[in-house]
Design an enzyme around this catalytic site. Sequence first.
Site, PDB file in Angstrom:
ATOM      1  N   HIS A  91      -4.930 -10.324  13.237  1.00 56.06           N
ATOM      2  CA  HIS A  91      -4.435  -9.040  13.746  1.00 56.06           C
ATOM      3  C   HIS A  91      -3.218  -8.529  12.984  1.00 56.06           C
ATOM      4  CE1 HIS A  91      -7.065  -8.660  17.298  1.00 56.06           C
ATOM      5  NE2 HIS A  91      -7.072  -9.979  17.236  1.00 56.06           N
ATOM      6  N   HIS A 137     -10.254 -24.166  20.426  1.00 60.28           N
ATOM      7  CA  HIS A 137      -9.656 -23.256  19.447  1.00 60.28           C
ATOM      8  C   HIS A 137      -8.531 -23.972  18.703  1.00 60.28           C
ATOM      9  CE1 HIS A 137     -10.766 -19.108  18.730  1.00 60.28           C
ATOM     10  NE2 HIS A 137     -11.244 -19.021  19.959  1.00 60.28           N
ATOM     11  N   ASP A 170     -18.235 -13.039  18.932  1.00 56.07           N
ATOM     12  CA  ASP A 170     -19.663 -13.152  18.662  1.00 56.07           C
ATOM     13  C   ASP A 170     -20.268 -14.186  19.608  1.00 56.07           C
ATOM     14  OD1 ASP A 170     -20.293 -11.735  15.836  1.00 56.07           O
ATOM     15  OD2 ASP A 170     -18.308 -12.645  15.745  1.00 56.07           O
TER      16      ASP A 170
END
Length: 423
Positions: free
Chosen positions: A17, A104, A353
């Site tokens: 980002h 993650h 996704d």
Amino acid sequence: MSTFGSQFRVTTYGESHCASVGCIIDGCPPGLQLTAADIQVQLSRRRPGQSNLTTPRDEKDLVHIQSGIEHSVTLGTPIALLVKNEDQRPKDYTETDLYPRPSHADYTYLEKYGIKASSGGGRSSARETIGRVAAGAIAEKYLRQAHGVEIVAFVSSVGKVNIPSSVGGHAASHEDDDDVEDALTPEFRKLLSTVTRDVVDKQQTRCPHPETAERMVKRILRAKEAQDSIGGTVTCVIRNVPPGLGEPVFDKFEAKLAHAMLSIPATKAFEIGSGFRGTEVPGSKHNDKFVRRPDGRLGTTTNWSGGVQGGITNGEDIYFRVGFKSPATISQPQATAQYDGTEGSLAARGRHDPCVVPRAVPIVEAMASLVVMDMLVQQNGRTATASLLPPITTLPPTMVMPPKAKQIVAGGAPVDGEVAKNE
């Protein structure tokens, strides 16, 4: 670190980002005709928002060439490529201030650096792969023009939905039963030798087998509707790679290929040639027997080695498979713990996704092209340097390559029958 390759070097930069992502490429040969359009083709295949099977993040991923190219020709100097992040939503990730997302990199990055990106996955995000794909497009154009190299990847499985013929025969009924069929069926071998990107891209799952592709769509949509995710595999074939690439002992071709593939986000497995299936086949049936081809070169009757023997390419097609885990970001609540150990429930809000493998296809192709390009530059440097020495006439014949074979290999991989004409 953030650099891949030793001669054709690619350094990527950027977080998921931040303002932009991209790469710097050092070692690109001068004189290659190159435009942004050459690079954009692969970036557009990788970008998000292509269908209802991918993340809805709307990024055009337009590449901007910053240096190293003038009048659409490479200068031999570093090439800088930039892609802007336009559809950013950092506020979607405020929950990561309290929770490390399961599976993650939030926790591991914090443990390693003592600080992490405040939104998204930072450098662990798949946005980082934009630089790889852009650099790979450049390497691939050189390989195609100089050696006729073709690189095609496709989705071979989603969850338990597999393209047929990827593994041949049947499991042995008894442990001492050596009557094992071929590691790959003739149908799958034909697919590897003929599949094209146009055929692959006809299906939104990028599976070149239409019936299997339809089943894959249903499996991905089922995961999406359940606010869940599913993994899969990508198979890749590299054709017309010159023999002799690979650096024994630690930089074998398949070792560098495995390094490249397992550096892609979400990868968990890699196999080349017959892979794990080859462990079930006796050597008498698995060995690649040599034959002389019509062009005078040696070839093999089978190719269970996947185009690599002793860590060095042998001129046969190189094929391998990469396993991608189910995406870690899912929207359903998950019982987990906060950074301080307090138990709680986390439901991620970021766009993701439900299955990454369709968009991973150009990333696999890019990393394959970077491996071939880097090792080709290394080998060309060695042969060019050696060619300046006077010929040695005192070595026994068993130590040197026959003159005819040497002439053929020096010419590189055959392109459109050129070897036959050179003879």
